[in-house]
Write a protein that holds these residues in place. Structure first.
Motif, PDB file in Angstrom:
ATOM      1  N   SER A 153       1.643  -0.708   4.791  1.00 52.30           N
ATOM      2  CA  SER A 153       3.037  -0.524   4.386  1.00 52.30           C
ATOM      3  C   SER A 153       3.667  -1.860   4.025  1.00 52.30           C
ATOM      4  O   SER A 153       3.577  -2.824   4.806  1.00 52.30           O
ATOM      5  N   SER A 211      11.417   0.829   5.211  1.00 52.98           N
ATOM      6  CA  SER A 211      10.253   0.698   6.092  1.00 52.98           C
ATOM      7  C   SER A 211      10.047   1.978   6.889  1.00 52.98           C
ATOM      8  O   SER A 211       8.923   2.489   6.988  1.00 52.98           O
ATOM      9  N   HIS A 255       2.163  -2.954   8.918  1.00 53.30           N
ATOM     10  CA  HIS A 255       3.385  -3.057   8.119  1.00 53.30           C
ATOM     11  C   HIS A 255       3.760  -4.514   7.886  1.00 53.30           C
ATOM     12  O   HIS A 255       3.795  -5.311   8.832  1.00 53.30           O
TER      13      HIS A 255
END
Length: 479
Positions: A143, A154, A170
């Motif tokens: 991500s 997010s 992420h």
């Protein structure tokens, strides 16, 4: 909060480099981050791979409990989170509250489809064969989120991924590492998410290159950002046969037809152009007005734009706050000078006040001009005259992008029919272009991206569909 979150531990970066996260309004230092290295990123993926195997076997009740508790954390710490969003993103108090609200909506919506994995659907077969269709977790999701709405954009990937039995590595934009990463990690740590299911790596491209994209463990790359970077990601993903969810740039048209209510159209256009200083992918980029309404619209729009309060985003009355950094400011100023050189009329001359750019309005803009065809990401409005309603729709489509769009008309039936003629992922009739919700198919066409977020579309994106056939009696083969 200024460390990476890897394997359930707050981890100091191993790079020799530190990054100072600045307040966009006054450029004061909020915190300093020791950046994570390529090796630490690889470690995060290895941990995520192992953690996902166990998380994939978790119960629906366990996943829902984690998601509920993460939402509770955001609610209980609302004031502090909004304050961080204001200081780190330069967003106004209004924008920051909206962003937190949207993040919560995506988190809470994910609770509803946490039971979608391991569902079995039976498809009629022939003879003695049973056909079962299973939905399984995808695996590790990479991500990458941007600077403008970091918490929301997010969470839009992280919450569905976790709900559906996946793990996540992420990387938020380091400029907003707290809003886009640390706050979310804190929420899921508070919620009791097993270690390694969510890993937040605070770093930059200089440290890790394309390793977020090429790591062998990632099954899907979720990216929100520019179309140029999206093309790069798409190219690499294609070489490695990875899935992508790409929400990219926009050049959203706002079309005012000949029968539109001008006053309400102006109200919508002011909001849809200037919220967060124009730094939104869905922001109104081109205002296209039928010639019969053009002069009236321009007059009222300029009157409203020049009265918008600007300055410190921490002041609840502020509408126009700072652009995120000096680079974005200089880009905006260059667009303005180029537009003047191209002959566009400066109907409202803005100014730079510290790190704030007040609204500029250009009229007599050619749809094919650099100004009209550039995603501006700044409080710069372009107003284009259309001779007919048909030409207005044609001008709206004359762009490489296709994210959001809007049409103002008093004929709602005609409005919806024309909405279907605009080549964009979303069109809003009698509203502005900046709309989002967790239960709609959010995404763009053309250079604006691939894939759709929102329930239930994101379920398909973030899971594997598998066919299992069961032969109940011995099958006779022809040879």
């Amino acid at each position: 909060m200024n460390k990476s979150f890897i394997g359930g531990n707050w981890t100091e970066g191993n790079s020799e480099r530190e990054y100072e996260i600045l307040n966009p309004y006054d450029r004061s230092v909020i915190t300093s981050v020791r950046l994570a290295t390529r090796e630490q990123l690889h470690e995060a993926f290895e941990i995520a791979k192992e953690a996902q195997r166990e998380w994939a076997t978790s119960t629906v009740e366990a996943r829902r409990e984690v998601l509920h508790k993460a939402a509770d954390y955001l609610k209980e710490n609302r004031e502090e989170i909004v304050s961080i969003l204001v200081r780190e993103t330069g967003g106004t108090v209004l924008k920051s509250n909206v962003e937190l609200h949207l993040a919560l909506e995506f988190l809470e919506e994910s609770i509803k489809y946490a039971d979608e994995i391991y569902k079995v659907r039976e498809v009629p077969g022939g003879g003695d064969k049973l056909n079962h269709i299973h939905r399984l977790p995808l695996g590790v999701i990479a991500s990458i989120s941007p600077f403008n709405f970091p918490l929301n954009l997010s969470m839009r990937t992280i919450a569905p991924a976790i709900a559906l039995g996946n793990s996540v590595v992420h990387k938020p934009d380091i400029q907003v590492g707290l809003s886009g990463g640390s706050i979310i990690a804190k929420a899921f740590e508070h919620a009791g998410l097993p270690k390694g299911v969510l890993n937040v790596v605070l770093t930059d491209i200089e440290e890790i290159g394309d390793d977020m994209l090429t790591n062998r463990h990632s099954k899907l790359i979720s990216f929100t950002g520019s179309s140029a970077v999206g093309r790069h990601i798409g190219g690499i993903a294609g070489q490695h046969l990875k899935r992508v969810a790409l929400e990219l740039g926009g050049n959203s048209p706002f079309v005012v037809l000949s029968d539109a209510d001008v006053e309400q159209a102006v109200n919508a256009a002011i909001f849809g152009k200037f919220i967060h200083q124009g730094q939104i992918c869905m922001i109104i980029n081109r205002i296209i007005v039928h010639k019969d309404k053009y002069n009236q619209f321009v007059e009222r729009f300029i009157e409203r734009a020049k009265s918008l309060p600007y300055g410190d985003p921490g002041n609840p009355d502020t509408v126009i706050g700072p652009l995120v950094n000096e680079t974005q400011l200089q880009k905006a100023l260059a667009y303005i000078e180029q537009a003047k050189a191209e002959g566009a009329t400066v109907a409202l001359e803005g100014k730079r006040v510290g790190n704030v750019l007040t609204p500029f309005v250009f009229t007599d803009v050619a749809n094919g001009s650099k100004l009209a065809q550039t995603e501006l990401f700044a409080p710069i409005a372009t107003i284009i005259k259309a001779e007919t309603d048909e030409e207005a729709i044609s001008l709206a489509n004359d762009t490489d992008y296709g994210l959001s769009s809007a049409i103002f008309t008093n004929d709602l039936k005609q409005g919806e029919a024309l909405a279907l003629q605009i080549d964009s992922g979303m069109t809003h009739v009698n509203d502005q272009t900046v709309n989002d919700a967790p239960n709609i198919p959010f995404g763009g066409n053309k250079a604006s991206g691939l894939g759709r977020f929102g329930n239930p579309w994101v379920v398909e994106e973030f899971t594997i569909t598998k066919w299992v056939s069961i032969q109940t009696k011995d099958r006779q083969y022809p040879f």
